[in-house]
Structure formats: C-alpha cells, structure tokens
Scaffold this active site. Structure first.
Site, mmCIF file in Angstrom:
data_model
loop_
_atom_site.group_PDB
_atom_site.id
_atom_site.type_symbol
_atom_site.label_atom_id
_atom_site.label_comp_id
_atom_site.label_asym_id
_atom_site.label_seq_id
_atom_site.Cartn_x
_atom_site.Cartn_y
_atom_site.Cartn_z
ATOM 1 C CD GLU A 78 -2.369 1.589 2.717
ATOM 2 O OE1 GLU A 78 -2.441 0.478 2.165
ATOM 3 O OE2 GLU A 78 -2.267 2.674 2.093
ATOM 4 N NE ARG A 130 -3.525 -3.487 0.921
ATOM 5 C CZ ARG A 130 -2.622 -3.015 0.041
ATOM 6 N NH1 ARG A 130 -2.200 -1.780 0.131
ATOM 7 N NH2 ARG A 130 -2.178 -3.775 -0.914
ATOM 8 C CB THR A 174 1.379 -3.100 -0.178
ATOM 9 O OG1 THR A 174 0.515 -3.421 -1.283
ATOM 10 C CG2 THR A 174 2.540 -2.254 -0.677
ATOM 11 N N GLY A 190 3.154 -3.495 -8.408
ATOM 12 C CA GLY A 190 4.175 -2.959 -9.311
ATOM 13 C C GLY A 190 3.672 -2.644 -10.708
ATOM 14 C CB ALA A 191 0.369 -3.134 -12.323
ATOM 15 C CG ASP A 318 -4.487 2.414 -11.804
ATOM 16 O OD1 ASP A 318 -4.366 1.183 -11.630
ATOM 17 O OD2 ASP A 318 -4.061 3.256 -10.988
ATOM 18 C CB CYS A 628 9.166 14.324 -8.538
ATOM 19 S SG CYS A 628 10.662 14.525 -9.514
ATOM 20 C CB CYS A 631 7.173 10.185 -3.577
ATOM 21 S SG CYS A 631 7.224 8.411 -3.866
ATOM 22 C CG MET A 671 15.479 11.431 -2.657
ATOM 23 S SD MET A 671 14.177 11.495 -3.915
ATOM 24 C CE MET A 671 15.059 12.311 -5.250
HETATM 25 CA CA CA Z 1 -2.642 0.568 -10.199
#
Ligand code: CA
Length: 710
Positions: A78, A130, A174, A190-191, A318, A628, A631, A671
């Site tokens: 990114e 990024r 990130t 992390g929200a 969100d 799951c 991802c 994982m």
């Molecule tokens: Ca979010």
C-alpha cells in the site's frame, strides 16, 4: 576515510538539528520543483500533485517500464514510493523497507524489522504499510507490532526504535509517520478488536516521546497526563454515555492521515471508528462520542487541542474519519479561504475551514448513499435515515456505504489547475445487525469485537445472494469539484478496491486498478489515454520524480488489504487477477518487460465426506464469521493469497486441523491458534462448516458468477 565519514556524520547531524529547526524535507528546492517526491503525499499539503509536465497528455501513451523489482511478500502493498536525493524508498507488507537507485533500480539496502508472524492476527486489514517519512538523512517508519523505527537513509543502519503501543493489546501500525518540527508523528490501528486510539509525537533525534493526544476518554475517568486531558475534561468526556467502551478502549485509532499546516502552524489528523461499532452497546446509544470519526486540529508543539470537525457523530457503521486530508485554497464568495478536503468512508465530500474547523460544504461523491440524505451546514451534522441505526430499530440494515467505505485509505489527489479532486471511490454494501446471543456479546482477544452479529453480516450461502453481491460491488474513479459540490467526470470499474491516484501538471491523473491496469486520464476531462497491463491488481498510489533530466513514475503492484482478504465472492472479476508484489517504475519509451505469468494450476475439489450435523455446521459458520472471515474470506471463499481453506489438506484430518486452528502450528506464518478462546468442539465445528463450503463449491462451480481463484 570511510570510517571517518561515518563517525563524523552523526556529529554533523546533531549540530544541524541544534541550530536549524527541522521541518518537512519538502522545504528543499528539489522537492518544490517536483524533481523529488519527498513526502508520501508529495509535500506537506498532501495534494499528490506534481508540477512535472515532461510526461503529459501528448506523450503519456509512450510510457513503458524503465525497471521493476519483485518484492518478497505476496500480501497487500500500500506504500507510495518516496524519492529523495536520487534514492527511491518503499515500505512493504510486514513493515520491511527497501532503498533503490531511482534511475537504475539497483537495490541499495533493505531493512527487515522481523515482525513476529503471529502479530498478523491483530491486523484487521492485512499486514500492510503505507509508507516512510524522510527528513535530513533519516528515514522513519512504523511496524505492525507497534514500533517506530529510525534508519540512516543512506545506509539503512538503525539509529533508534521505540515501542509506541502496548503489545499485549491488538494495536498495529500500518500508516506512514510524518515529520513535523523536529518530531515524528505516528498513530496506530486496532479499533475493530478493541483498543484506545491516540497520536504521539517523538523526538527525531532519539525517539523520546514529546506528547500524546488520546482521541477517546480515559476508561477510568482520570487524567492521562497527556496533551488531551484538558479538552476531555472540558468537553469530550460528557459526549460518552454508559456502555462497554470502558472495557474495549473505545477505538478512535489514528491509522492514516496526519498533515501539518505550515500556513497556520496547526497539525490535523483523522480519527477512526468506535469500538464496538454498535453505538448502542458502546455508549448506551447516548452522545456523539468525541473524537470518533473526526478531524482534530492540535498545536504541533504541545499537542493541545485547537478545534475538531466530527463528520459522523455517534459513529456506528465503521465510518472512519482517517481518510487522506488535502490542504488547499478555495475561492468562496469572492474570498480565498484556507480549506481542507476529505472524502471519508461515509460517502460525503467535506470542505472544512482550516482556520477553525467550520464545515463549509458537504456533498455526496458516490450514488446510493442510504444512511443519510445530506448535511445541515448550519449545525455541521448529517441528516440521518433513522433506519440506519439498526440498534435502535432492532432491524438489520444494509448500508451503502458499508464498513469498507465509499472511499477507504487509497489516496486521492488534487490538481490546482483543474480544481478537481480525484477520488478512488467504490460501492460495497454491508449488512448491520444487533447481537443475537451471548456468543455475539462476548469480547475476545482475537477476532472482531464490533458489538453486532458477524453471522448476520455474512452473505447468505446461496447463488442468488452471491450474484447480487457481485453486481452490487463496484469501483469508480470520481473527479469531484469542491467548488460546485458536484462530480465533474467519472469512470466506472467492475470491481471495488482500485488504487490511489496522482495528478500532474501534464494535465494527467494516474490510477492503477483492481483488474491490473495502470491507467492515465486527462485531468480536466477524464479522457483515457493509457492502460498498461501490469499483470497484478494494484491498490497503491503512484509518485513521480526526475533523475538526470528524465521523468519517472513509480508504484507498487499487489492486491491485498481488507477488501481482497475478506470480500469472498463480492470481489467479483478482480478475484481472477493475480496478486504479484512488485515495484514498477515507468518512463517514456521504457522497454523492460515483465516476466511471463506462471501457468494457473487446476483447482482439485476433493472435500472429505461430511460427517458434521447441521447444528455443528451452523455453529461452525458462526465461529467462522467471528474468527476467520477477515483473513480467509466471506463464506470461506478463498482470495488467492491466504490459503483457500476449502481445498486445504488440513480439512481431511481433525487432528491436523486442530493443531493449526486450535494450537497454532502455523503461527509463525501469521495463523495463530484459537484454542484459547474456542473450545475443541468449536474448532471441529469450523472444520465441518468449511467442509460444507467445499462441497457446496464443488456442486455449484459451474454456476459461480466468477471463476474460483487459486
Ligand atoms: Ca475500522
């Protein structure tokens, strides 16, 4: 001599710093004339507009590949490449950094912070990065495990590193740091899981913390000894009701936009969504919850609050306010105003006065928005559709935009000559539904904790629903005119999650697409002039620079990030496009050729016999949605880069499945095991669910709207 040089260099740097205040690297002539691209957003204004016009609407069709470099990890790429002093710098998946000769592509150095693989489970949206910040010979970047690291930009040697987060919690970094006045600014993510957001400023010389601004209240109701204390005591604490934000941290992470306003000596940053998403659960349905989904302005020296604008009060979908912030000047009623532009997830384009945060204008930049009909410019507040607050009605609501937004992190750009902002927009509807049972309500260390039913948000397991999801999920390049509040021109794409944009004085706008084309359009009219096949989906934004009198354009290819990982069938035709992590550099007349693509291997559908009961499969679906999906894809439909569980050998053996899914046998590869929060019966139920999905795919493969990817 070499040794002496190395010894002297730090002394000179120290001397420099003590006499000259450090500002953006963009203060140099090379940066302002466009020779360099020294900030990820070009310069502090982050317009992503280059004054270069050597490549222009006359010759852009002659662009070819000057050189390219394959990158090590087939995950989301990114970063926007940054070019300073003839060197091209990128950060990649897993927070690695690479430096190249910007003309020849020779690799000069690389740095791997060796992030533990198991940290991937705390990344909502892939192990992406990024970009880097460069200032006075130092390079700064953040890592997925929350470190801020300073390197010597010439050698890649580490100068210092500091842990900016509590690693026992699901924080990640990130976003790119920004250097402002001798400080490095960095936030975190992390929200979705449950953390408390903040932005911190660190001294460029040694990584010591100068100040911190928390975006949400202290859960124990006491001061933090932070720059944000005063405004929370005065105004923000009382915008929170009773709810489980005290347990979750409240969210509000500052995971992307941070910009410095040199004109006004103010720092702006975008604040993310709440945790849990559900405002009814988070805050008892009460209060605006400052500073969620806001742009906040602070004094860069102290971190003290100046103003804020909250685009989505009482956020519950969100709808982050973290999207890219552009600084501009706009003539309004005959007066030039200092404004900022933002096109956050919620689908409206905002023009905000930089002086005091007053909302000047808000208009939709996409169609079909259904959570609000517009904005009241007197109050600055949205005019909401009451049905959108699913926790009040108790009825599920399919929102447009959904949680992935009408515009996500992919950077937009602004061309002062056309007055247009080029937004990589999209439509990805999402269902929101209240918690159904104790399972939905229980907070867990791993997996999303969003205060609603993740099972209800899964696309129903039938062909009609899958086809509707494909048809309803689209992308669009939007050229938006902030002066008129209207879309000037646009181009539709069949898939969502297309790349960020760049615009230049050559009357051009550039964008890579989810279908693997690198495109150029005229900036004023949107006429397509170039479409180069890049073999791989593209999500990053390009940058441009000059070396030895020749203009280059650099960008990363790869799919990756939240949507390709989680979308399942809604990825549509983009699911068939390869994911190749690569740095590509173009120039006029470039002759390099990409290697031939490997042959696609045939997918063999050989699911074991279904021995699970319908109850086990239903339980497995519920657990899959919670743990799951993010991802491995909606409905266990693979994505081409995390393993497709439907064809996993581990399905064949309950013991092998448990060793991976329960005990974490593959944790070094990202994982982790879920055995500490899911019972053995639950782990086995997930296997039955995925076996069911595998049989379903095998039976329906001919009818699937798009081919299955490998
Ligand atoms: Ca979010």
């Amino acid at each position: 001599m070499r040794r002496l040089g190395l010894l002297l260099a730090p002394l000179l740097l120290v001397a420099c710093e003590s006499q000259v205040p450090e500002t953006e690297a963009t203060d140099t002539a090379a940066a302002s004339d466009g020779t360099e691209w020294s900030n990820i957003g070009f310069d502090a204004k982050e317009q992503r507009h280059s004054p270069l016009d050597q490549i222009n609407e006359e010759n852009v069709g002659e662009l070819g590949i000057a050189w390219f470099k394959d990158l090590p990890d087939a995950r989301g790429q990114e970063a926007t490449p940054v070019m300073v002093d003839g060197k091209l710098y990128i950060s990649t998946a897993w927070s690695k950094v690479f430096a190249y000769d910007a003309k020849t592509g020779e690799e000069l150095w690389s740095y791997d912070p060796e992030v533990p693989g198991e940290k991937a489970v705390d990344a909502c949206c892939d192990v992406v990065n990024r970009g880097v910040a460069i200032s006075r010979g130092k390079l700064f970047f953040g890592t997925i495990d929350g470190r801020l690291i300073a390197l010597d930009a010439n050698t890649g040697a580490r100068l210092w590193e500091t842990q900016t987060t509590d690693n026992s919690k699901p924080y990640t970094i990130t976003g790119a740091p920004r250097v402002v006045k001798n400080m490095v600014m960095i936030g975190n993510g992390g929200a979705e899981f449950g953390v408390r957001g903040y932005l911190s400023a660190y001294d460029v010389s040694d990584g010591s913390m100068k100040w911190r601004f928390y975006t949400v209240p202290n859960p124990e109701g006491k001061p933090d000894g932070a720059a944000s204390d005063e405004i929370f005591e005065k105004a923000a604490n009382k915008t929170w009701g009773d709810g489980n934000w005290r347990e979750s941290g409240g969210g509000g992470t500052v995971w992307d936009s941070i910009v410095y306003d040199k004109d006004l000596d103010q720092l702006y940053f975008g604040v993310g969504n709440g945790n849990p998403w559900n405002h009814g659960v988070r805050s008892g349905g009460e209060g605006d919850n400052l500073f969620l989904s806001s742009i906040v302005a602070v004094n860069p020296d102290t971190g003290k609050y100046l103003w804020h604008y909250q685009a989505t009060p009482a956020e519950t979908w969100d709808y982050t306010g973290t999207q890219h912030i552009i600084q501009a000047e706009l003539e309004i009623d005959g007066q030039m105003r200092k404004v900022l532009y933002q096109a956050p997830k919620n689908g409206f384009f905002f023009v905000v006065d930089r002086v005091d945060g007053t909302l000047i204008d808000a208009n939709p930049f996409v169609d079909n928005i259904n959570w609000a009909t517009g904005y009241n410019l007197d109050t600055g507040r949205p005019i909401e559709n009451p049905e959108a607050r699913f926790y009040k009605t108790g009825k599920p609501f399919i929102a447009i935009p959904g949680a992935l937004g009408a515009h996500n992190w992919h950077p937009m750009s602004y061309n002062p000559a056309t007055g247009l902002v080029y937004i990589p927009a999209q439509q990805i509807p999402q269902a929101y539904a209240v918690q159904q049972n104790d399972f939905d309500k229980k907070r867990e260390r791993k997996g999303f904790n969003v205060g609603m039913s993740m099972t209800e948000t899964l696309i129903p397991d039938d062909m009609a629903a899958f086809k509707a999801a494909v048809a309803g999920t689209t992308g669009r390049l939007v050229a938006f005119n902030p002066k008129t509040g209207k879309v000037e021109w646009s181009h539709d794409y069949p898939s969502a999650w297309n790349g960020g944009t760049m615009t230049t004085a050559g009357n051009l706008v550039f964008q890579g697409t989810a279908l693997g084309q690198f495109k150029a359009y005229t900036a004023d009219k949107g006429e397509e002039l170039l479409s180069l096949d890049m073999q791989s989906g593209i999500v990053s934004a390009p940058s441009t620079y000059i070396v030895d009198g020749e203009q280059y354009i650099a960008f990363l290819t790869s799919k990756g990030g939240a949507f390709p990982l989680a979308a399942g069938i809604a990825g549509g035709v983009s699911r068939t496009i390869p994911n190749i992590p690569r740095l590509v550099v173009l120039k006029i007349g470039g002759k390099a050729e990409l290697p031939a693509l490997p042959e696609k291997s045939e997918v063999v559908w050989d699911p074991p016999e279904q021995t699970g009961t319908p109850e086990q499969i239903a339980r497995g679906r519920e657990l899959y949605g919670r743990n799951c999906l993010v991802c491995h894809g909606d409905s266990a439909i693979g994505n081409g880069f995390t393993p497709d569980l439907r064809i996993s050998g581990a399905l064949q053996s309950a013991e092998l499945w448990k060793s991976i899914v329960g005990d974490g046998a593959l944790k070094d590869q990202g994982m982790v095991g879920f055995g500490d929060q899911v019972s053995d019966e639950g782990i086995e139920a997930m296997r039955h669910y995925v076996i069911e999905r595998s049989h379903w795919t095998k039976e329906n493969i001919a009818d699937l709207a798009v081919p299955v990817v490998r």
